[in-house]
Design an enzyme around this catalytic site. Structure first.
Site, PDB file in Angstrom:
ATOM      1  N   ALA A 173       0.867  -1.284  -0.083  1.00 24.24           N
ATOM      2  CA  ALA A 173       0.006   0.288   0.002  1.00 24.24           C
ATOM      3  C   ALA A 173       0.965   1.137  -0.005  1.00 24.24           C
ATOM      4  CB  ALA A 173      -1.001  -0.134   1.141  1.00 24.24           C
ATOM      5  N   ASP A 174       1.865   1.213   0.811  1.00 27.17           N
ATOM      6  CA  ASP A 174       2.812   2.375   0.841  1.00 27.17           C
ATOM      7  C   ASP A 174       3.564   2.742  -0.731  1.00 27.17           C
ATOM      8  OD1 ASP A 174       2.579   3.332   3.318  1.00 27.17           O
ATOM      9  OD2 ASP A 174       3.967   2.027   4.166  1.00 27.17           O
ATOM     10  N   LEU A 175       4.120   1.477  -1.148  1.00 32.23           N
ATOM     11  CA  LEU A 175       4.714   1.358  -2.381  1.00 32.23           C
ATOM     12  C   LEU A 175       3.796   1.986  -3.625  1.00 32.23           C
ATOM     13  CD1 LEU A 175       7.197  -1.702  -1.640  1.00 32.23           C
ATOM     14  CD2 LEU A 175       7.797   0.818  -1.754  1.00 32.23           C
ATOM     15  N   GLY A 202       2.991   5.562  -3.526  1.00 37.53           N
ATOM     16  CA  GLY A 202       4.535   6.215  -3.789  1.00 37.53           C
ATOM     17  C   GLY A 202       4.527   6.348  -5.383  1.00 37.53           C
TER      18      GLY A 202
END
Length: 431
Positions: free
Chosen positions: A203-205, A208
């Site tokens: 989810a973070d990647l 980004g």
């Protein structure tokens, strides 16, 4: 438009593979023989992010040539500087993974003078990226509405858990929660087993990556209008976007998607199989490939079995088909199956551990493992940039910065005198 040119071209970057030029890591030359700069070399990016989603986005921009100025809290820095073990020297491996090619300005945003310096940078920057909880940047006087009044060309990207609007906008966001709420975890894991978090912080990647795409789109539009805009990215939105064909299947059938482990819900066989010494992934995406597989297995009768002759029938009878294949695959080693199926033209690959993947000849040949010198760590290996541009390649130019390593250079570039910088440091406003 670098705020201050610095000796960032010293790049003791070494490819992890053969010592021949590797597109994307070793600077290429243009037809005139001159070294070509990165595609974004004229951009100044003010990086107010920390942890993973924002730093991954700004590292990508930096790899593509942007001058990225990372703002960090004196004495502490990005939270991930303490996220270890493992450490390399005094540096956390986590921090090192997403902060190369940046300059670090350690400044206390609670200090009036420190905040004023950051605001001055924001008014000169082309791009600002932040991943505070919604409303925090605005309270500091660093929100989009405030800054765009004086810097109308600013492309301002916000990454948050749930976005700038909606009933949950004010909630803190975490990768695992976004994976859970988006449905990603519900379709990850073995059939009949519990839902499983993706093995990397997806989810973070993905947030980004979407932020990078949004920033580049806004910069392109700015060419026509001269105006920047606000790029609003959320971890939840990004993860929901990954549902693609899974969500379409639900919309079409009304059936809630289930977990299939390594298998595919609408293609068979398309999954991992245990071998005599490991695991192999086999991807039979059409009926022609199925016939090739049965030949390679010396089981041609399966190709004409009406239960398996077409993909829809193989999916319908997977509970019969897969145990048959599992028994066959256990008879040979992984490397033997890879060789046999490759020869037959069937998509196949060994399921590699991380250490195996990082020495894979194809990974090395593509320059996806790089090495450079860090001022305290020494030789530092890291994953390369996957973007390949022929004229303006991505490059790894400098190691992840020490906390406050570039404070003096950046403030000098803003016109701060040596005495003023010393005064700010003595007051604890900068490091």
């Amino acid at each position: 438009m670098s705020i201050q040119e610095e000796s960032v071209r010293d790049t003791s970057v070494r490819s992890g593979g053969p010592q021949e030029p590797t597109p994307g890591l070793i600077p290429l030359t243009d037809p005139s023989g001159e070294a070509s700069g990165g595609a974004l070399q004229d951009l100044v990016v003010l990086d107010l992010t920390r942890i993973l989603s924002g730093p991954f986005a700004t590292m990508t921009l930096a790899d593509l040539g942007a001058d990225v100025i990372k703002i960090e809290q004196p004495g502490q820095g990005d939270d991930t500087r303490q996220w270890g073990p493992p450490f390399q020297g005094e540096e956390a491996a986590y921090f090192l993974s997403v902060n190369r090619n940046k300059r670090s300005l350690a400044v206390d945003l609670k200090s009036a003078e420190g905040l004023a310096a950051v605001r001055q940078l924001a008014l000169k920057a082309d791009v600002l990226v932040e991943n505070f909880r919604p409303g925090t940047a605005a309270r500091l006087g660093l929100g989009y509405e405030d800054l765009s009044t004086e810097n109308p060309g600013l492309v301002y990207a916000s990454i948050s858990g749930y976005g700038q609007t909606g009933p949950d906008a004010a909630r803190a966001g975490y990768d695992a929660i976004a994976q859970a709420r988006s449905g990603i975890m519900s379709v990850t894991g073995e059939a009949g087993g519990p839902p499983v978090r993706v093995g990397v912080s997806s989810a973070d990647l993905v947030a980004g990556m979407w932020a990078t795409i949004g920033i580049l789109a806004a910069l392109h539009e700015k060419k026509r209008t001269g105006r920047g805009q606000w790029v609003d990215i959320s971890l939840l939105d990004g993860s929901v976007s990954w549902l693609t064909y899974v969500s379409s299947g639900y919309f079409a059938s009304g059936e809630t998607p289930q977990r299939y482990g390594s298998a595919h819900p609408t293609i068979a066989p398309y999954q991992a199989f245990a071998t005599a010494d490991g695991f192999v992934m086999v991807a039979v995406g059409n009926d022609g490939l199925w016939r090739r597989l049965t030949t390679a297995l010396n089981r041609e009768e399966l190709a004409v079995d009406e239960r398996f002759a077409s993909n829809p029938s193989r999916v319908a009878h997977r509970n019969i088909l897969i145990p048959l294949l599992e028994e066959i695959m256990l008879t040979r080693r992984t490397d033997e199956w890879v060789q046999a199926l490759d020869l037959a033209g069937v998509p196949v690959g060994p399921i590699q551990t991380v250490d195996q993947a990082l020495i894979d000849p194809q990974v090395i040949a593509r320059g996806m493992v790089a090495e450079l010198e860090h001022p305290t760590v020494g030789a530092l290996k890291m994953v390369g940039c996957p973007v390949r541009l022929t004229r303006t390649p991505a490059s790894i130019r400098t190691a992840p910065p020490l906390l406050g390593q570039h404070t003096d250079d950046i403030l000098s570039g803003l016109g701060f005198s040596t005495n003023r910088i010393a005064s700010l440091r003595e007051a604890g406003a900068v490091q």
